[in-house]
Design a protein around this motif. Structure first.
Motif, short mmCIF file in Angstrom:
data_model
loop_
_atom_site.label_atom_id
_atom_site.label_comp_id
_atom_site.label_asym_id
_atom_site.label_seq_id
_atom_site.Cartn_x
_atom_site.Cartn_y
_atom_site.Cartn_z
N ILE A 25 -16.61 69.32 90.87
CA ILE A 25 -16.41 69.21 92.32
C ILE A 25 -15.29 70.14 92.78
CG2 ILE A 25 -15.64 67.65 94.16
CD1 ILE A 25 -16.97 65.37 92.47
N THR A 26 -14.18 70.14 92.05
CA THR A 26 -13.05 71.01 92.40
C THR A 26 -13.46 72.47 92.40
OG1 THR A 26 -11.48 69.41 91.46
CG2 THR A 26 -10.71 71.68 91.75
N GLU A 27 -14.28 72.85 91.40
CA GLU A 27 -14.68 74.25 91.25
C GLU A 27 -15.60 74.72 92.38
OE1 GLU A 27 -16.99 77.13 88.00
OE2 GLU A 27 -16.51 75.03 87.50
N HIS A 28 -16.47 73.82 92.89
CA HIS A 28 -17.49 74.24 93.85
C HIS A 28 -17.27 73.71 95.25
CE1 HIS A 28 -19.46 74.67 89.87
NE2 HIS A 28 -20.03 75.71 90.43
N LEU A 29 -16.20 72.97 95.45
CA LEU A 29 -15.96 72.34 96.75
C LEU A 29 -15.84 73.34 97.89
CD1 LEU A 29 -15.31 70.00 98.62
CD2 LEU A 29 -12.95 70.07 97.78
N ASP A 30 -15.01 74.34 97.73
CA ASP A 30 -14.78 75.30 98.82
C ASP A 30 -16.07 75.99 99.24
OD1 ASP A 30 -12.13 74.67 98.85
OD2 ASP A 30 -11.46 76.42 97.71
N TYR A 148 -17.85 59.40 93.96
CA TYR A 148 -16.80 60.42 93.97
C TYR A 148 -16.24 60.67 95.38
CZ TYR A 148 -18.29 61.17 89.20
OH TYR A 148 -18.59 60.98 87.86
N GLU A 149 -16.63 59.79 96.32
CA GLU A 149 -16.14 59.85 97.70
C GLU A 149 -16.29 61.26 98.29
OE1 GLU A 149 -12.16 58.33 97.62
OE2 GLU A 149 -12.83 56.27 97.30
N LEU A 150 -17.46 61.83 98.07
CA LEU A 150 -17.70 63.20 98.53
C LEU A 150 -17.76 63.30 100.05
CD1 LEU A 150 -20.43 64.27 95.91
CD2 LEU A 150 -17.96 64.66 95.83
N TYR A 151 -18.02 62.19 100.72
CA TYR A 151 -18.04 62.20 102.19
C TYR A 151 -16.69 62.62 102.78
CZ TYR A 151 -16.32 57.57 100.93
OH TYR A 151 -15.63 56.53 100.33
N ARG A 152 -15.62 62.55 102.00
CA ARG A 152 -14.30 62.98 102.47
C ARG A 152 -14.29 64.47 102.80
NH1 ARG A 152 -10.24 61.86 97.91
NH2 ARG A 152 -12.03 62.56 96.68
#
Length: 223
Positions: A25-30, A148-152
């Motif tokens: 998630i950290t790697e592809h979030l942006d 993983y609370e991706l809605y944030r």
């Protein structure tokens, strides 16, 4: 002792998997958020679908083909034989997923139905449009968003209210019972009534809970 060791190994595996997913998630979030801002698909859905289809980047097609969304197509990769399409980079795979949503008729109507904050609507809409064969695909994607609370990462307004979708209602077929009734007349007996109505005396007794074959004029019988 063996049970405790097994539980520890199992727990360690879950923790390691969760950490791998967090790293993914950290790697592809942006990049996912950039796609959301440009194309109005929730970043949470983009990430959750990628996590689900690529096992958080650990699947063979992700490792060898840069394919994070399970898209099938030609490839010229010599390391593995696969029916899945290859990409030059992870970003190219992400771009193609969005392109599929925008250009294929079965998906592009979703942009009018759901806003960029409605991850549940998007996940179910993508599933209903035929993206995956599994009937639990949407619920698995939604579960990943929640876990993983991706809605944030969807830049939701503070006062945003999630749409409420009615659960599917499954109607059971109504059973149709024979509601015919017969009023006993003077001189009637069970055998005579049964013969007239195309049944048996035993069946009439059972349906009416009769312990005796004797009848009274005016008595109501279910047939």
């Amino acid at each position: 002792m063996r049970i405790l060791t097994f539980c520890f190994i199992l727990l360690s595996g879950f923790i390691a998997k969760a950490q791998e997913t967090e790293n993914y998630i950290t790697e592809h979030l942006d990049y996912a958020q950039g796609l959301m801002q440009d194309h109005k698909i929730p970043a949470s859905v983009i990430l959750a679908v990628a996590i689900h289809e690529s096992a958080a980047g650990n699947s063979k097609i992700a490792q060898h083909l840069n394919n994070h969304f399970g898209v099938k197509g030609p490839n010229d990769n010599t390391e593995i034989h696969s029916s899945y399409r290859d990409y030059d980079s992870d970003e190219a795979s992400y771009n193609h997923f969005v392109e599929i949503m925008e250009t294929r008729p079965q998906f592009n109507s979703l942009f009018d139905k759901y806003d960029q904050y409605d991850y549940k609507g998007w996940a179910r809409g993508i599933a209903r449009s035929g993206y995956a064969q599994s009937r639990t695909w949407a619920s698995q994607v939604i579960a990943l968003v929640k876990k993983y609370e991706l809605y944030r990462y969807d830049d939701r307004p503070a006062d945003y209210v999630e749409p409420v979708y009615a659960k599917p209602v499954y109607h059971r077929k109504k059973r149709h019972f024979n509601s015919a009734r017969y009023t006993v007349k003077s001189g009637d007996n069970l055998n005579l009534i049964a013969k007239r109505k195309g049944t048996t005396a035993k069946a009439i007794m059972k349906k009416n809970g009769l312990k005796s074959s004797k009848l009274k004029p005016g008595q109501k019988l279910r047939l």
